[in-house]
Write a protein that holds these residues in place. Structure first.
Motif, PDB file in Angstrom:
ATOM      1  N   GLY A  87       3.296   3.011   0.086  1.00 27.83           N
ATOM      2  CA  GLY A  87       4.494   3.450  -0.623  1.00 27.83           C
ATOM      3  C   GLY A  87       5.741   2.694  -0.213  1.00 27.83           C
ATOM      4  O   GLY A  87       6.860   3.172  -0.428  1.00 27.83           O
ATOM      5  N   TYR A  88       5.570   1.496   0.358  1.00 24.49           N
ATOM      6  CA  TYR A  88       6.694   0.675   0.791  1.00 24.49           C
ATOM      7  C   TYR A  88       6.649  -0.681   0.100  1.00 24.49           C
ATOM      8  O   TYR A  88       5.614  -1.091  -0.451  1.00 24.49           O
ATOM      9  CB  TYR A  88       6.669   0.435   2.311  1.00 24.49           C
ATOM     10  N   LEU A  89       7.776  -1.373   0.162  1.00 27.47           N
ATOM     11  CA  LEU A  89       7.844  -2.755  -0.282  1.00 27.47           C
ATOM     12  C   LEU A  89       7.970  -3.616   0.968  1.00 27.47           C
ATOM     13  O   LEU A  89       8.974  -3.542   1.682  1.00 27.47           O
ATOM     14  CB  LEU A  89       9.040  -2.967  -1.213  1.00 27.47           C
ATOM     15  N   ILE A  90       6.932  -4.437   1.264  1.00 26.31           N
ATOM     16  CA  ILE A  90       6.876  -5.199   2.514  1.00 26.31           C
ATOM     17  C   ILE A  90       6.798  -6.685   2.199  1.00 26.31           C
ATOM     18  O   ILE A  90       5.997  -7.104   1.354  1.00 26.31           O
ATOM     19  CB  ILE A  90       5.651  -4.796   3.358  1.00 26.31           C
ATOM     20  N   ARG A  91       7.626  -7.464   2.892  1.00 32.13           N
ATOM     21  CA  ARG A  91       7.569  -8.918   2.721  1.00 32.13           C
ATOM     22  C   ARG A  91       8.097  -9.594   3.974  1.00 32.13           C
ATOM     23  O   ARG A  91       9.048  -9.099   4.603  1.00 32.13           O
ATOM     24  CB  ARG A  91       8.375  -9.357   1.496  1.00 32.13           C
ATOM     25  N   GLU A 107      10.344  -7.427   6.494  1.00 31.52           N
ATOM     26  CA  GLU A 107      11.344  -6.568   5.870  1.00 31.52           C
ATOM     27  C   GLU A 107      10.625  -5.462   5.105  1.00 31.52           C
ATOM     28  O   GLU A 107       9.762  -5.733   4.264  1.00 31.52           O
ATOM     29  CB  GLU A 107      12.237  -7.363   4.932  1.00 31.52           C
ATOM     30  N   VAL A 108      10.979  -4.229   5.404  1.00 28.75           N
ATOM     31  CA  VAL A 108      10.319  -3.072   4.801  1.00 28.75           C
ATOM     32  C   VAL A 108      11.367  -2.240   4.075  1.00 28.75           C
ATOM     33  O   VAL A 108      12.336  -1.777   4.683  1.00 28.75           O
ATOM     34  CB  VAL A 108       9.613  -2.200   5.862  1.00 28.75           C
ATOM     35  N   GLN A 109      11.165  -2.055   2.779  1.00 22.98           N
ATOM     36  CA  GLN A 109      12.035  -1.158   2.017  1.00 22.98           C
ATOM     37  C   GLN A 109      11.267   0.154   1.848  1.00 22.98           C
ATOM     38  O   GLN A 109      10.341   0.257   1.063  1.00 22.98           O
ATOM     39  CB  GLN A 109      12.375  -1.759   0.655  1.00 22.98           C
ATOM     40  N   TYR A 110      11.666   1.164   2.638  1.00 22.90           N
ATOM     41  CA  TYR A 110      10.920   2.420   2.626  1.00 22.90           C
ATOM     42  C   TYR A 110      11.590   3.490   1.772  1.00 22.90           C
ATOM     43  O   TYR A 110      11.012   4.532   1.503  1.00 22.90           O
ATOM     44  CB  TYR A 110      10.688   2.924   4.053  1.00 22.90           C
ATOM     45  N   GLU A 111      12.826   3.245   1.359  1.00 20.50           N
ATOM     46  CA  GLU A 111      13.504   4.066   0.371  1.00 20.50           C
ATOM     47  C   GLU A 111      14.336   3.143  -0.496  1.00 20.50           C
ATOM     48  O   GLU A 111      14.482   1.965  -0.199  1.00 20.50           O
ATOM     49  CB  GLU A 111      14.390   5.133   1.038  1.00 20.50           C
ATOM     50  N   GLU A 112      14.889   3.684  -1.559  1.00 20.26           N
ATOM     51  CA  GLU A 112      15.613   2.836  -2.500  1.00 20.26           C
ATOM     52  C   GLU A 112      16.766   2.093  -1.831  1.00 20.26           C
ATOM     53  O   GLU A 112      17.026   0.931  -2.130  1.00 20.26           O
ATOM     54  CB  GLU A 112      16.142   3.691  -3.657  1.00 20.26           C
ATOM     55  N   ASP A 113      17.452   2.752  -0.913  1.00 20.52           N
ATOM     56  CA  ASP A 113      18.598   2.126  -0.246  1.00 20.52           C
ATOM     57  C   ASP A 113      18.402   2.031   1.258  1.00 20.52           C
ATOM     58  O   ASP A 113      19.361   1.965   2.013  1.00 20.52           O
ATOM     59  CB  ASP A 113      19.873   2.909  -0.549  1.00 20.52           C
ATOM     60  N   ARG A 114      17.151   2.028   1.708  1.00 30.81           N
ATOM     61  CA  ARG A 114      16.861   1.963   3.136  1.00 30.81           C
ATOM     62  C   ARG A 114      15.915   0.802   3.414  1.00 30.81           C
ATOM     63  O   ARG A 114      14.842   0.704   2.818  1.00 30.81           O
ATOM     64  CB  ARG A 114      16.226   3.265   3.625  1.00 30.81           C
ATOM     65  N   ARG A 115      16.334  -0.075   4.348  1.00 31.21           N
ATOM     66  CA  ARG A 115      15.508  -1.216   4.735  1.00 31.21           C
ATOM     67  C   ARG A 115      15.334  -1.243   6.250  1.00 31.21           C
ATOM     68  O   ARG A 115      16.256  -0.926   6.990  1.00 31.21           O
ATOM     69  CB  ARG A 115      16.134  -2.529   4.253  1.00 31.21           C
TER      70      ARG A 115
END
Length: 463
Positions: free
Chosen positions: A282-286, A297-305
């Motif tokens: 459920g994250y965006l990882i790159r 870099e992990v985006q775990y919420e819309e405005d949280r990295r």
């Protein structure tokens, strides 16, 4: 004849009448209103009797009934004078004896309350400023420094899940890679992070053979750099190249930290399908590119990295050699000797012993450095060591002393920047400012020196 008598009376007066007038005019200052009134009555009667005595004929034959009457109490004095004679004679006598004879003593300025001296006024001003700064520091901490527990919890959870996936992938795809258990570290893990829960370290311990590798302290090398070290390959005559897995990262006979990071970069950035893992979690990882180190870099919420710093490390007893390069390229083959764990434990331990404000002060200072670009080069390691030095000089670290300790640490920081040296609290031969340029040190020192006169300016966030 009357004029002559008058003139004779004034001549024989010898200034007594003038003295009585002077006493009456100033009695109010000494005896108060009530005492002055009673003294005035008594003195006026005495003065009149004295005037009649010196104006009467010298011949006893001219004494008459009216002359006798002149020595008696006037009928208009009544009971007040009798009361004075009986009850207040001693008091009036003592007052007259202590009455000042210098007219300047009765000037209005001499009887006013003395204003506070300069030192008292300065102390009061400093106390008010400290109380004001104390309130502003706590407000600044609550509004701009402290991270909500929910945000910290979400960031830690994301880091733990990604760490588990990475560990499983490496163990399954590279089973021959000798590693010890990965673990999370850093300010977020120690509850010392400020402003945002946006970075954490993933420590990747390398398992190295003790008989094949040795640590050479930086001060014993030709580079002469305390705080860093070289990991030298040993016993090549008995254990040739290829005996150790990490021989592939040797450059010039030493284990190269950049080569180790490049090895993991091929694994982490080139082999792992992070979009698929991120979708599952459920994250965006790159991976962050370009970068001198390996960062996810992990985006775990819309405005949280969250940025995860992947750090290979070699355990050396109580210390750790971390593959985090020196800022200058000429030291690229050296490993950083990190004492972060021991420094942080020392600071937290002291706060736990006396419920102190050391960690609170550290958090405020870290936020100030993050918000103020001219002092952005002051790291958490710098600030932690300055605080540890301050602990040796100051004993009161209670919550109520936060403003005083904050100002003390600022002055200590300016002093270290002026000298260009910050000895490590745990290893004094290490200068923690060695990676800073002279221009950076001067700029930060000047900025903080100017802020000492108005430290509240440091609490501005630009928002």
């Amino acid at each position: 004849m009357a004029g002559a008598g008058e003139k004779k009376g004034k001549k024989d007066d010898n200034g007594i009448g003038t003295a009585i007038d002077f006493v009456l005019s100033n009695a109010r200052l000494v005896l108060g209103v009530g005492g002055a009134a009673m003294l005035g009555i008594a003195t006026l009667a005495a003065k009149r009797m004295y005037d009649r005595a010196i104006s009467a004929p010298a011949s006893p034959s001219r004494a008459s009934q009216s002359g006798k009457r002149s020595w008696e109490e006037p009928s208009w004095l009544g009971s007040s004078t009798r009361l004075l004679n009986k009850d207040m004679k001693a008091t009036v006598s003592r007052s007259l004896q202590t009455l000042p004879t210098d007219p300047s003593a009765f000037e209005s300025g001499s009887v006013r309350p003395k204003p506070p001296n300069l030192k008292t006024q300065t102390d009061l001003k400093k106390t008010r400023l400290r109380m004001s700064l104390q309130e502003k520091l706590f407000t600044y901490y609550k509004k701009h420094v402290a991270i909500p527990p929910t945000e910290q919890g979400c960031a830690k959870q994301a880091a733990v899940e990604i760490c588990a996936e990475l560990r499983n992938f490496i163990h399954s795809k590279f089973p021959d890679m000798p590693l010890r258990d990965m673990h999370l570290s850093g300010s977020l893990y120690d509850d010392l992070q400020v402003v945002r829960a946006d970075h954490i370290q993933l420590m990747v311990p390398l398992a190295v053979e003790r008989n094949l590798w040795s640590c050479v302290p930086g001060e014993e090398t030709i580079l002469s750099l305390p705080g860093f070290c070289l990991l030298r390959r040993e016993n090549l005559e008995y254990f040739p190249r290829g005996t150790s897995y990490w021989d592939r990262c040797v450059v010039g006979g030493y284990l190269c930290p950049k080569a180790v990071v490049a090895t993991f970069e091929k694994v982490v950035a080139g082999s792992i399908n992070w979009p698929a893992i991120g979708s599952m979690l459920g994250y965006l990882i790159r991976p962050v590119v370009p970068s001198e180190s390996l960062i996810l870099e992990v985006q775990y919420e819309e405005d949280r990295r969250l940025f995860i710093d992947f750090l290979p490390v070699v355990a050396l007893g109580e210390r750790a050699a971390v593959a985090k390069s020196h800022r200058l390229q000429c030291y690229g083959s050296m490993w950083r000797l990190s004492q972060r764990g021991a420094e942080t434990a020392a600071l937290i331990g002291r706060d736990q012993q006396d419920s102190g404000c050391r960690c609170l002060c550290l958090k405020v200072l870290k936020a100030i450095c993050r918000y103020n670009l001219p002092i952005a080069h002051l790291t958490a390691s710098h600030l932690t060591n300055i605080l540890l030095h301050a602990c040796e000089k100051e004993t009161d670290w209670s919550q109520g002393a936060l403003a005083d300790r904050f100002l003390h640490v600022l002055r200590e920081t300016v002093g270290h920047l002026e000298s260009g040296e910050l000895p490590s609290a745990l290893d004094p031969k290490v200068n923690l400012f060695s990676e800073l340029t002279a221009e950076e040190v001067d700029e930060m020192g000047y900025f903080l020196y100017c802020s000492l006169s108005e430290p509240e300016l440091l609490l501005r966030t630009g928002e």
